[in-house]
Motif scaffolding. Structure first.
Motif, PDB file in Angstrom:
ATOM      1  N   CYS A 149      22.895  19.502  12.159  1.00  7.94           N
ATOM      2  CA  CYS A 149      23.608  18.577  13.053  1.00  7.94           C
ATOM      3  C   CYS A 149      23.231  17.116  12.850  1.00  7.94           C
ATOM      4  O   CYS A 149      23.780  16.227  13.512  1.00  7.94           O
ATOM      5  N   CYS A 198      20.659  21.148  18.309  1.00  3.97           N
ATOM      6  CA  CYS A 198      21.640  22.212  18.097  1.00  3.97           C
ATOM      7  C   CYS A 198      21.017  23.606  18.216  1.00  3.97           C
ATOM      8  O   CYS A 198      21.740  24.601  18.214  1.00  3.97           O
ATOM      9  N   CYS A 216      15.667  23.098  16.139  1.00  7.59           N
ATOM     10  CA  CYS A 216      16.263  21.778  16.348  1.00  7.59           C
ATOM     11  C   CYS A 216      16.518  21.585  17.841  1.00  7.59           C
ATOM     12  O   CYS A 216      17.224  22.378  18.462  1.00  7.59           O
ATOM     13  N   CYS A 267      17.628  17.261  11.090  1.00 10.67           N
ATOM     14  CA  CYS A 267      18.256  18.587  11.077  1.00 10.67           C
ATOM     15  C   CYS A 267      19.432  18.580  10.086  1.00 10.67           C
ATOM     16  O   CYS A 267      20.318  17.734  10.186  1.00 10.67           O
TER      17      CYS A 267
HETATM   18 ZN   LIG Z   1      20.321  20.337  14.759  1.00 11.70          ZN
END
Ligand SMILES: [Zn+2]
Lengths: 315, 317
Positions: free
Chosen positions: A51, A32, A29, A48
């Motif tokens: 997050c 994050c 990701c 994701c």
């Molecule tokens: Zn993420």
């Protein structure tokens, strides 16, 4: 690949080690940094699940997410002159272009498809950010003209999903001219009384934002998408100041009145269908119809609403 | 004091020598007068040679020359009864774009364009000709006003680009430019645009979706500044000269590409050497552009504009 040994349970590690397994089973990701398993990512529409970051996706994945039953017909795009200026920086543009075409199995940074959206026909044009930063040159402009004309021909709404760094520098002034040409294209859709919706995806900047992308009848943005005219670096260099938190993000634009709504990818399809149904004064699909009121007396309490087909929306 | 560009240094030296001789005691002496006229001929030859083969980068420098005539000079020379109109009715008055009603050769018109300013004070007042959203919204407002009253529109483009700032982004710089483009394409009145200096990217085309786009001989019009292009593609601003070449941003290139319809010749040595002559030639070119549109009704003008822009980049496909 040392993250594998550190973070991945042994069972999956064994799976990944198999020689025939493609090496893109895992995605990191960009927001994050968590590792995301491709199947999970696919199921979550490339958002994701740690997050909520909306990862960039290509045109075909986007089409599949939007059209009914993931079914659509891609149209062949008009052929345009490759490298009209014979542009060369450290590399020839014609080489860069050929390379991108080979790598992405695509002619340029956009795809156009038609199909059904909530049961009614729609034309959708999606940018491919991975193709030279989704930059807009003659081919992209021409594709948008073709998309607009297809929408008019089919009497269907036009949905455009830009994801672009702006104009294609290597096509010089001809890329700048696409700002006018794409504006003319969507004006044709508007003149036909058809809705023109824009879904601003990450990122939408420069000459793309300053033309058709900001002219939607209704403008939706994906969460967290960077949307703006000037690049953040250019602004920082000009004003010699740090930019505010969340600057040029979708939510920031919503706050400043520049977009109608920020819609999570999971709700995007239903939102577009609802908007189009409302604009066309269509009844929602049968399964979500509210229960019919039981009429007492001889006459209906309200005159029937005219069908959308008989009364195209007035301009 | 005239300012000279780097590549004009040999000319500058000759001209200062001529000045020196002229101020010598006994300048009327036949030998000195003879020398002066010889040097003058040489300076003129050099000027002609230099300006006949300006490189694209040199044209960028000429287009940005601080002494080049700006919008204000054209307004003073070409527009009578000029009545400036201010404000976007939403947020502010943006003096990077000046516009208003006036008469061009007796015909009432709407005239607008970017003003870069001529000295420190006026440059700051006009934000160096870099407009914010309110500038483009004012432009749109004036174009729509002209359309309502059947007034021809004349725009003069001279900007490094739209202003990149926090407030400008917050107030929708992109949207403001897009709406100005849309308005220019939609008007049903004759619309002529002149690129008088620097046509910088989206901030320029916002005022230039015209029926006729004229360019001064040494004006430039580009999707990005050569410096910006070099820093992205060459990863160093030092390659601006090469970028200027690659971008094909000169009036001559743009005429060939169908973006410019007419090139307006500049006085020998560039517009900055003779404001009056430049303004007069531009006036004639504008008059003939408007007369080429005479008799077209609103729908025809709109159609001509659309077809012109749709045709750009289509030949050789
Ligand atoms: Zn993420």
């Amino acid at each position: 690949m040392n993250w594998l040994t550190n973070f991945v349970p042994p069972k999956i590690r064994a799976l990944v080690r198999k020689a025939d397994v493609p090496d893109n089973l895992w995605h990191k990701c960009p927001a994050c940094g968590q590792m995301l398993f491709h199947r999970e990512l696919e199921a979550n529409l490339h958002v994701c699940h740690h997050c909520g970051h909306h990862l960039r996706i290509g045109a075909r994945r986007r089409f599949a997410m939007l059209f009914d039953d993931a079914t659509y017909h891609e149209i062949e795009l008009p052929k345009t002159a490759a490298d009209p200026l014979k542009f060369r920086d450290v590399k020839r543009y014609s080489d860069r272009l050929r390379e991108a075409q080979g790598r992405h199995q695509a002619d340029d940074a956009i795809k156009v498809a038609h199909g059904r959206l909530g049961g009614a026909s729609a034309v959708v044009a999606c940018f491919e950010f991975d193709f030279m930063g989704g930059s807009m040159g003659v081919a992209v402009g021409e594709a948008l003209v073709a998309a607009a004309r297809l929408a008019v021909l089919q009497q269907a709404p036009l949905v455009v999903v830009p994801a672009s760094g702006g104009a294609r520098m290597q096509e010089g002034i001809l890329s700048l001219m696409q700002m006018a040409r794409t504006t003319i294209a969507i004006e044709e859709v508007r003149a036909a009384g058809l809705p023109y919706l824009v879904v601003l995806a990450d990122p939408t900047t420069g000459g793309v934002t300053a033309s058709f992308a900001m002219l939607g009848d209704i403008t939706v943005a994906e969460p967290g998408a960077v949307i703006g005219f000037a690049g953040a670096r250019v602004i920082e260099e000009t004003i010699r100041e740090k930019l505010p938190e969340g600057f040029q993000r979708a939510e920031y634009l919503l706050e400043h009145g520049m977009v109608d709504m920020v819609v999570p990818r999971r709700e995007l399809r239903q939102t577009l269908i609802r908007i189009l149904d409302l604009l066309h004064r269509r009844q929602p699909p049968a399964e979500v119809l509210p229960p019919q009121p039981v009429l007492v007396g001889k006459e209906p309490a309200m005159p029937a609403l005219p069908a959308a087909e008989d009364h195209p929306p007035e301009r | 004091m005239r300012s000279f560009l780097d590549f004009e240094q040999p000319i500058a030296e000759l001209e200062s020598k001529i000045e020196e001789l002229r101020h010598l005691p006994g300048a009327a002496d036949i030998n000195i007068a003879d020398e002066v006229s010889k040097l003058q001929a040489k300076a003129e030859r050099l000027l002609r040679q230099t300006y006949a083969k300006l490189t694209p980068w040199q044209k960028v420098l000429v287009a940005r020359h601080p002494d080049r005539p700006h919008l204000t000079d054209y307004l003073a020379g070409l527009i009578t009864d000029f009545t400036p109109l201010a404000g976007d009715r939403t947020f502010a008055e943006d003096r990077a774009i000046i516009g208003g009603l006036g008469r061009f050769r007796d015909t009432p018109v709407m005239v607008l364009g970017q003003e870069k300013g001529a000295d420190t004070e006026s440059r700051v007042r006009h934000n160096f000709g870099m407009a914010k959203p309110e500038g483009y919204r004012k432009a749109r407002r004036l174009m729509e006003l002209a359309d309502r009253f059947g007034l021809p529109i004349l725009t003069m483009v001279d900007t490094a680009g739209a202003y990149p700032g926090i407030g400008a982004e917050e107030r929708g710089q992109a949207e403001a430019i897009a709406r100005a483009i849309e308005a220019g394409l939609a008007v049903g009145v004759p619309f002529v645009s002149v690129i008088i200096g620097e046509g910088g990217s989206g901030g320029a085309i916002a005022l230039a979706t015209a029926n006729r786009v004229l360019m001064l001989e040494h004006a430039v019009y580009s999707v990005i500044s050569p410096e910006g292009c070099a820093s992205i593609l060459w990863r160093s601003g030092e390659h601006a000269q090469q970028a200027a070449e690659a971008l094909k941003l000169t009036a001559q290139d743009l005429l060939r590409l169908g973006v410019a319809d007419t090139i307006i010749p500049e006085p020998l040595g560039g517009a900055h050497r003779d404001h009056a002559a430049t303004v007069a030639t531009v006036g004639d070119a504008i008059a003939s552009a408007f007369s080429s549109l005479a008799g077209m009704d609103g729908a025809t003008l709109r159609l001509q504009r659309r077809e012109k822009f749709l045709a750009i980049g289509q030949n050789g496909a």
